[in-house]
Design a protein around this motif. Structure first.
Motif, PDB file in Angstrom:
ATOM      1  N   CYS A 199      28.711  39.881  75.715  1.00  0.00           N
ATOM      2  CA  CYS A 199      28.363  39.001  76.832  1.00  0.00           C
ATOM      3  C   CYS A 199      28.889  39.635  78.174  1.00  0.00           C
ATOM      4  CB  CYS A 199      28.278  37.546  76.845  1.00  0.00           C
ATOM      5  SG  CYS A 199      27.416  36.651  75.704  1.00  0.00           S
ATOM      6  N   ALA A 200      30.370  39.903  77.984  1.00  0.00           N
ATOM      7  CA  ALA A 200      30.870  40.558  79.099  1.00  0.00           C
ATOM      8  C   ALA A 200      30.463  41.768  79.855  1.00  0.00           C
ATOM      9  CB  ALA A 200      32.459  40.434  78.960  1.00  0.00           C
ATOM     10  N   ILE A 201      30.115  42.452  78.620  1.00  0.00           N
ATOM     11  CA  ILE A 201      29.786  43.984  78.867  1.00  0.00           C
ATOM     12  C   ILE A 201      28.354  44.008  79.765  1.00  0.00           C
ATOM     13  CG2 ILE A 201      28.812  46.100  78.077  1.00  0.00           C
ATOM     14  CD1 ILE A 201      30.923  45.797  75.720  1.00  0.00           C
ATOM     15  N   GLU A 202      27.433  43.073  79.049  1.00  0.00           N
ATOM     16  CA  GLU A 202      26.009  42.833  79.937  1.00  0.00           C
ATOM     17  C   GLU A 202      25.973  42.287  81.099  1.00  0.00           C
ATOM     18  OE1 GLU A 202      22.920  43.454  78.541  1.00  0.00           O
ATOM     19  OE2 GLU A 202      24.199  44.383  76.812  1.00  0.00           O
ATOM     20  N   GLN A 203      27.070  41.506  81.453  1.00  0.00           N
ATOM     21  CA  GLN A 203      27.243  41.025  82.765  1.00  0.00           C
ATOM     22  C   GLN A 203      27.652  42.078  83.749  1.00  0.00           C
ATOM     23  OE1 GLN A 203      29.918  37.430  82.627  1.00  0.00           O
ATOM     24  NE2 GLN A 203      28.043  36.131  81.902  1.00  0.00           N
ATOM     25  N   ALA A 204      28.636  42.799  82.954  1.00  0.00           N
ATOM     26  CA  ALA A 204      29.093  43.991  83.987  1.00  0.00           C
ATOM     27  C   ALA A 204      28.030  44.946  84.212  1.00  0.00           C
ATOM     28  CB  ALA A 204      30.088  44.560  83.200  1.00  0.00           C
ATOM     29  N   LYS A 205      27.156  45.230  83.288  1.00  0.00           N
ATOM     30  CA  LYS A 205      25.972  46.081  83.575  1.00  0.00           C
ATOM     31  C   LYS A 205      25.244  45.803  84.767  1.00  0.00           C
ATOM     32  CE  LYS A 205      25.471  47.957  78.869  1.00  0.00           C
ATOM     33  NZ  LYS A 205      24.628  47.960  77.736  1.00  0.00           N
ATOM     34  N   GLN A 206      25.033  44.369  84.418  1.00  0.00           N
ATOM     35  CA  GLN A 206      23.956  43.728  85.472  1.00  0.00           C
ATOM     36  C   GLN A 206      24.364  43.692  87.121  1.00  0.00           C
ATOM     37  OE1 GLN A 206      22.963  39.708  84.301  1.00  0.00           O
ATOM     38  NE2 GLN A 206      22.229  40.489  82.310  1.00  0.00           N
ATOM     39  N   ARG A 207      25.884  43.723  87.017  1.00  0.00           N
ATOM     40  CA  ARG A 207      26.765  43.653  88.471  1.00  0.00           C
ATOM     41  C   ARG A 207      27.209  45.008  88.717  1.00  0.00           C
ATOM     42  NH1 ARG A 207      29.935  38.180  86.922  1.00  0.00           N
ATOM     43  NH2 ARG A 207      28.204  36.794  86.556  1.00  0.00           N
ATOM     44  N   SER A 208      26.875  45.955  87.814  1.00  0.00           N
ATOM     45  CA  SER A 208      27.650  47.197  88.276  1.00  0.00           C
ATOM     46  C   SER A 208      29.142  47.335  88.407  1.00  0.00           C
ATOM     47  CB  SER A 208      26.860  47.879  89.240  1.00  0.00           C
ATOM     48  OG  SER A 208      25.464  48.154  88.983  1.00  0.00           O
ATOM     49  N   GLN A 209      29.619  46.451  87.463  1.00  0.00           N
ATOM     50  CA  GLN A 209      31.201  46.373  87.655  1.00  0.00           C
ATOM     51  C   GLN A 209      32.054  47.060  86.366  1.00  0.00           C
ATOM     52  OE1 GLN A 209      31.669  42.081  87.733  1.00  0.00           O
ATOM     53  NE2 GLN A 209      31.129  42.200  90.176  1.00  0.00           N
ATOM     54  N   PRO A 210      33.017  47.374  86.730  1.00  0.00           N
ATOM     55  CA  PRO A 210      33.895  48.006  85.377  1.00  0.00           C
ATOM     56  C   PRO A 210      34.449  46.804  84.606  1.00  0.00           C
ATOM     57  CG  PRO A 210      35.207  47.632  87.364  1.00  0.00           C
ATOM     58  CD  PRO A 210      33.973  47.519  88.195  1.00  0.00           C
ATOM     59  N   LEU A 254      40.821  35.771  76.614  1.00  0.00           N
ATOM     60  CA  LEU A 254      42.209  35.942  76.039  1.00  0.00           C
ATOM     61  C   LEU A 254      41.925  35.634  74.328  1.00  0.00           C
ATOM     62  CD1 LEU A 254      44.635  34.419  78.380  1.00  0.00           C
ATOM     63  CD2 LEU A 254      43.793  36.532  78.309  1.00  0.00           C
ATOM     64  N   PHE A 255      42.375  36.346  73.592  1.00  0.00           N
ATOM     65  CA  PHE A 255      42.285  36.232  71.984  1.00  0.00           C
ATOM     66  C   PHE A 255      43.455  36.579  71.379  1.00  0.00           C
ATOM     67  CE2 PHE A 255      38.341  37.538  73.923  1.00  0.00           C
ATOM     68  CZ  PHE A 255      37.415  36.910  73.565  1.00  0.00           C
ATOM     69  N   ARG A 256      43.984  35.739  70.203  1.00  0.00           N
ATOM     70  CA  ARG A 256      44.711  36.277  69.208  1.00  0.00           C
ATOM     71  C   ARG A 256      43.762  36.867  68.121  1.00  0.00           C
ATOM     72  NH1 ARG A 256      48.518  32.915  64.888  1.00  0.00           N
ATOM     73  NH2 ARG A 256      49.422  34.859  63.824  1.00  0.00           N
ATOM     74  N   SER A 257      43.888  38.284  67.890  1.00  0.00           N
ATOM     75  CA  SER A 257      42.674  38.644  66.967  1.00  0.00           C
ATOM     76  C   SER A 257      43.408  38.769  65.491  1.00  0.00           C
ATOM     77  CB  SER A 257      42.649  40.242  67.246  1.00  0.00           C
ATOM     78  OG  SER A 257      43.760  41.048  67.526  1.00  0.00           O
ATOM     79  N   GLY A 258      44.610  38.180  65.357  1.00  0.00           N
ATOM     80  CA  GLY A 258      45.315  38.397  63.912  1.00  0.00           C
ATOM     81  C   GLY A 258      46.569  38.680  63.919  1.00  0.00           C
ATOM     82  N   GLY A 259      47.648  38.072  63.227  1.00  0.00           N
ATOM     83  CA  GLY A 259      48.957  38.474  63.130  1.00  0.00           C
ATOM     84  C   GLY A 259      49.527  38.458  64.541  1.00  0.00           C
ATOM     85  N   ASP A 260      50.167  39.619  64.841  1.00  0.00           N
ATOM     86  CA  ASP A 260      51.033  39.890  66.207  1.00  0.00           C
ATOM     87  C   ASP A 260      50.034  40.636  67.131  1.00  0.00           C
ATOM     88  OD1 ASP A 260      50.957  41.916  64.593  1.00  0.00           O
ATOM     89  OD2 ASP A 260      52.975  42.541  65.592  1.00  0.00           O
ATOM     90  N   GLU A 261      48.798  40.550  66.850  1.00  0.00           N
ATOM     91  CA  GLU A 261      47.811  41.412  67.824  1.00  0.00           C
ATOM     92  C   GLU A 261      47.022  40.566  68.701  1.00  0.00           C
ATOM     93  OE1 GLU A 261      45.452  43.975  65.462  1.00  0.00           O
ATOM     94  OE2 GLU A 261      47.127  45.422  65.151  1.00  0.00           O
ATOM     95  N   PHE A 262      46.774  40.819  70.081  1.00  0.00           N
ATOM     96  CA  PHE A 262      46.288  40.169  70.983  1.00  0.00           C
ATOM     97  C   PHE A 262      45.218  40.690  71.703  1.00  0.00           C
ATOM     98  CE2 PHE A 262      50.075  37.816  69.961  1.00  0.00           C
ATOM     99  CZ  PHE A 262      49.639  36.632  70.128  1.00  0.00           C
ATOM    100  N   VAL A 263      43.876  40.509  72.179  1.00  0.00           N
ATOM    101  CA  VAL A 263      43.085  41.345  72.950  1.00  0.00           C
ATOM    102  C   VAL A 263      42.733  40.371  74.403  1.00  0.00           C
ATOM    103  CG1 VAL A 263      40.735  42.135  73.002  1.00  0.00           C
ATOM    104  CG2 VAL A 263      42.002  42.023  70.826  1.00  0.00           C
ATOM    105  N   MET A 264      42.915  41.082  75.443  1.00  0.00           N
ATOM    106  CA  MET A 264      42.344  40.453  76.523  1.00  0.00           C
ATOM    107  C   MET A 264      41.127  41.417  77.297  1.00  0.00           C
ATOM    108  SD  MET A 264      45.973  39.686  78.599  1.00  0.00           S
ATOM    109  CE  MET A 264      46.469  41.108  78.754  1.00  0.00           C
ATOM    110  N   ILE A 265      40.163  40.574  77.875  1.00  0.00           N
ATOM    111  CA  ILE A 265      39.091  41.189  78.454  1.00  0.00           C
ATOM    112  C   ILE A 265      39.070  40.740  79.677  1.00  0.00           C
ATOM    113  CG2 ILE A 265      36.425  41.125  78.483  1.00  0.00           C
ATOM    114  CD1 ILE A 265      36.487  40.199  75.286  1.00  0.00           C
ATOM    115  N   PHE A 266      39.158  41.894  80.708  1.00  0.00           N
ATOM    116  CA  PHE A 266      39.279  41.646  81.963  1.00  0.00           C
ATOM    117  C   PHE A 266      37.913  42.319  82.857  1.00  0.00           C
ATOM    118  CE2 PHE A 266      44.134  42.136  82.694  1.00  0.00           C
ATOM    119  CZ  PHE A 266      44.191  40.975  81.921  1.00  0.00           C
ATOM    120  N   PRO A 267      37.029  41.095  83.270  1.00  0.00           N
ATOM    121  CA  PRO A 267      35.871  41.458  83.744  1.00  0.00           C
ATOM    122  C   PRO A 267      36.201  42.136  85.242  1.00  0.00           C
ATOM    123  CG  PRO A 267      35.663  39.519  82.905  1.00  0.00           C
ATOM    124  CD  PRO A 267      37.009  39.739  82.710  1.00  0.00           C
TER     125      PRO A 267
END
Length: 341
Positions: A199-210, A254-267
């Motif tokens: 969803c975040a990538i689709e929104q970035a495409k629509q708005r031409s944002q990184p 913000l996500f905890r993807s498992g164990g000691d690993e985390f993921v952040m998505i910055f629109p």
């Protein structure tokens, strides 16, 4: 968007199904009443036929429309007017007014608690106001008894609909949190990662944002667990999650993807901007809480000329993180060797 503001799962689909079934029932019933009224009251029969056409149009789009709330409002307003109009211009009939009592239930089922409460308030006041006027015209001596009975019945139905919807929302939200959130840190879990990123990538495409994805791994976490215990490891994970929340924006994911690993998505954020956030704001927040841990962080940016798929973007960030982690381990090995030598 912070994780607690994500829409509840299947909420839209349940209301869509309710509207679909109610439309079928009321269309059939209104067609029948329209045929009966065609001989007794032709003008009202034409109004009923017009409303049926509107409902058929709603029925046609209800399965796929993204504007479900708007169409639900159209249905509720048209159905209320269909009952309210003859009630004002013909002799009072108890059976006709009884249709008003279903309005609170439909409002809450189709619109939810907040908007349903507003719709019920307007509809109930209008209905009871019209009832007061008609009863007062016919027999002012009995208006208090009749009004008290109708008002009590309306309030009882309203109260039941409100309590039911409130409890239902609480249960659905609790189940949603259990299904989508990590119980230890309160961040979103890995089940929601791909859908959110898509969803975040689709929104970035629509708005031409990184858009930038960040992979984070706690260095030497297994050693910490083995030497200091799992409780200490959990404390570190919770501390890192809190630092991530304070260092990021409200619409970051913000996500905890498992164990000691985390993921952040910055629109709407470049790789360079994301590095600044992690190297300054996140590092600062983490140092306030915990000074004895280090992180390996990988970055991956997509946009604005072309966009990677969610899997490609995550894989790139993951690979970059492992490169950093490998360099960190090499540096430790060299330090140990020089110390021993």
């Amino acid at each position: 968007m912070r994780e607690h503001s994500m829409p509840l799962p299947d909420e839209l689909e349940s209301r869509r199904s309710v509207l679909y079934v109610v439309l079928i029932v009321t269309i059939v019933a209104t067609i029948g009443f329209s045929l009966l009224n065609s001989m007794l009251w032709p003008s009202y029969a034409l109004i009923q036929a017009a409303v049926v056409l509107l409902w058929l149009g709603i029925l046609r789009v209800v399965r796929k429309t993204p504007k479900l709330q708007l169409w639900s409002l159209c249905y509720l307003i048209s159905s209320f007017c269909l009952v309210f109009y003859p009630f004002l211009i013909i002799d009072f009939r108890v059976g006709l007014f009884s249709w008003i009592f279903i309005f609170p239930i439909l409002s809450y089922l189709l619109l939810g608690r907040k908007l349903g409460m507003a719709a019920t308030f307007v509809g109930s006041l209008s209905g009871l106001g019209a009832l007061t006027w008609r009863i007062w015209q016919q027999d002012p001596n009995i208006h208090w008894v009749a009004l008290t009975n109708y008002a009590t019945c309306m309030l009882a139905i309203w109260a039941m609909a409100h309590v039911y919807e409130y409890k239902r929302e609480s249960v659905v939200r609790r189940l949603h949190n259990m299904a989508t959130k990590d119980p230890l840190t309160g961040l979103l879990n890995v089940r929601t990662l791909l859908d959110t990123l898509d969803c975040a990538i689709e929104q970035a495409k629509q708005r031409s944002q990184p858009l930038t994805v960040i992979y984070i791994d706690v260095n030497d976490f297994k050693i910490i667990n083995d030497t200091q215990g799992h409780q200490r490891g959990n404390e570190i994970l919770v501390t890192l999650a809190k630092a991530m929340k304070y260092a990021t924006r409200q619409y970051d994911h913000l996500f905890r993807s498992g164990g000691d690993e985390f993921v952040m998505i910055f629109p709407n954020c470049t790789k360079k901007q994301a590095q600044m956030i992690c190297e300054h704001r996140l590092a600062s927040e983490l140092c306030k809480r915990e000074r004895n841990i280090t992180l390996s962080i990988g970055y991956a940016q997509t946009g604005t000329t072309s966009y990677l798929t969610p899997d490609e973007l995550l894989q790139q960030a993951d690979n970059n993180m492992y490169e950093v982690k490998h360099a960190y381990k090499q540096r430790l090995t060299l330090n140990d060797a020089s110390f021993q030598g």
